[in-house]
Design an enzyme around this catalytic site. Sequence first.
Site, PDB file in Angstrom:
ATOM      1  N   LYS A  98      -9.336 -14.766  85.982  1.00 58.80           N
ATOM      2  CA  LYS A  98      -8.338 -13.925  86.652  1.00 58.80           C
ATOM      3  C   LYS A  98      -8.885 -13.462  88.000  1.00 58.80           C
ATOM      4  O   LYS A  98     -10.084 -13.165  88.123  1.00 58.80           O
ATOM      5  CB  LYS A  98      -8.022 -12.725  85.754  1.00 58.80           C
TER       6      LYS A  98
ATOM      7  N   SER B 251      -0.616  -8.449  82.970  1.00 64.30           N
ATOM      8  CA  SER B 251      -0.785  -8.930  84.314  1.00 64.30           C
ATOM      9  C   SER B 251      -1.614 -10.222  84.417  1.00 64.30           C
ATOM     10  O   SER B 251      -1.641 -10.833  85.482  1.00 64.30           O
ATOM     11  CB  SER B 251      -1.466  -7.847  85.155  1.00 64.30           C
TER      12      SER B 251
ATOM     13  N   SER C 185      -2.713  -6.264  79.254  1.00 62.12           N
ATOM     14  CA  SER C 185      -2.603  -7.405  80.170  1.00 62.12           C
ATOM     15  C   SER C 185      -3.262  -8.698  79.734  1.00 62.12           C
ATOM     16  O   SER C 185      -3.059  -9.727  80.376  1.00 62.12           O
ATOM     17  CB  SER C 185      -3.144  -7.025  81.540  1.00 62.12           C
TER      18      SER C 185
END
Length: 483
Positions: free
Chosen positions: A80, A155, A179
């Site tokens: 990420k 996210s 997330s």
Amino acid sequence: MMELVDMTALACTEKIRKGEISAMEALEAVLSRIRAREDALHAFLTLDEEGARRQAEAIQKKIKSGELTGPLVGVPFAVKDNICTKGIRTTAGSRILENFVPAYDATAMENLRKAGAVLIGKTNMDEFAMGNTSETSFAGAVRNPWQEDRSAGGSSGGSAAAVAAGECFAALGSDTGGSVRQPASHCGVVGLKPTYGTVSRYGLIAYASSMDQIGPITKDVRDCAAVYDAIASHDPKDATSNTRKRDALSYAEGVEGLRVGIPSEFLSESLQPEIAQAVRTAADQLKAAGATVEEFDLGLCNAALPAYYTIACAEASSNLERYDGMKYGLRASGESLSEVYRQTRSQGFGAEVRRRILLGTFALSEGFYEQYYLKALKLRRLVRDNYDRAFGRFDVILGPVAPETAPRLGGQTEDPVRAYLADIYTVAANLTGYPAISVPFGRDGQGLPVGIQLSAAAFREDLLFRAGLVLEENHKVVEHYGK
Ligand code: GLN
């Protein structure tokens, strides 16, 4: 026949270790899947093909010489974009960091490198990890590999979409309020939020530091345990890193005698009926495998969300003060110093980030601190007390991950409160610091993946893997969606 990229990470490395394929072949397979799907999915913000090829070559040599033997050697993985990677752009999905290139690796990243994994790129995400649909990235939304007009969840949506589509074998996400678990659920893959303090936060771009935690997103539970094992470590560079020595992971013990609790409040009317049904079916399967299952009143379920959003915004407003155009990142021009600050932050941050900075600053301001922030801290304590009581009676709590399967893109951006409500089942694990996992469990009537959440007391990831494995084996969920 199953394509290489649709196999699990452990199956891929086994082939590499046996010499059936090379690390380079595994990498090229993934890169060709990326070429086929990435235009539609937009799971990556940065790809490092050349760097990945160099790593694959170097790792292959170390495999040959016997220097690298672990379960993740040669496996192409993604990270990420709020996790710092040395020499590779790390944006946190924000314009303010669009050109930021870290001079160091996050500890979790370093641990994966030591394990011999091959980094292929950085994944798309909600700006500063604020959101649950991966639509607020400065570079545009991630699309769900199952249905491209749907959100991948957020996210860490880019990481989950990439794993689900076979664009990598495993990925790292971060979970402050769900997330890792929500995108995993919406994309039909496994996601773990580890116990706070087990994976170092050093090099993770801070959102809400008392709740942020890096976690694996993988194709199945065994991969998840392997990645977790590789990234969890004590780290003196993170003051909240735990020194507890972890037991060797044994997740093959089954669930005989395991006490499973389902909070009755979780199965309310606002839950999509197919998800409620999935929770009940999961309960039956655990029972059939030897666990006991009981519904109970957890209490305070409505308190977790407001406490979470108050604390998360407060911490974010403080953490994001550093982006002032002076030290790194975007610098706008202006006539005076304060004008430079104002312009930099107005141009650099998106609407959702600005909203949260405002809310958080308000909750911390004199006169409102007691009324909001302090009250939220007290609620946080009460929520934890409730969970501690529950974990006295049960080993594992079973429930949904999200109230609905993957939402349509664009549906939530206009209504922030509705979007926040989707976090109702996930934020408690961050308020308490306890671990929770999302395991895929079939699909709803529209063909969208349904996830099941299992949570446990601190440091009991082993229980989550054991129960998760039983659900997964019953469901044979490792399906993939390559085109
Ligand atoms: N959706 C939650 C939020 O926006 C959680 C995000 C996260 O876990 N990073 O705060």
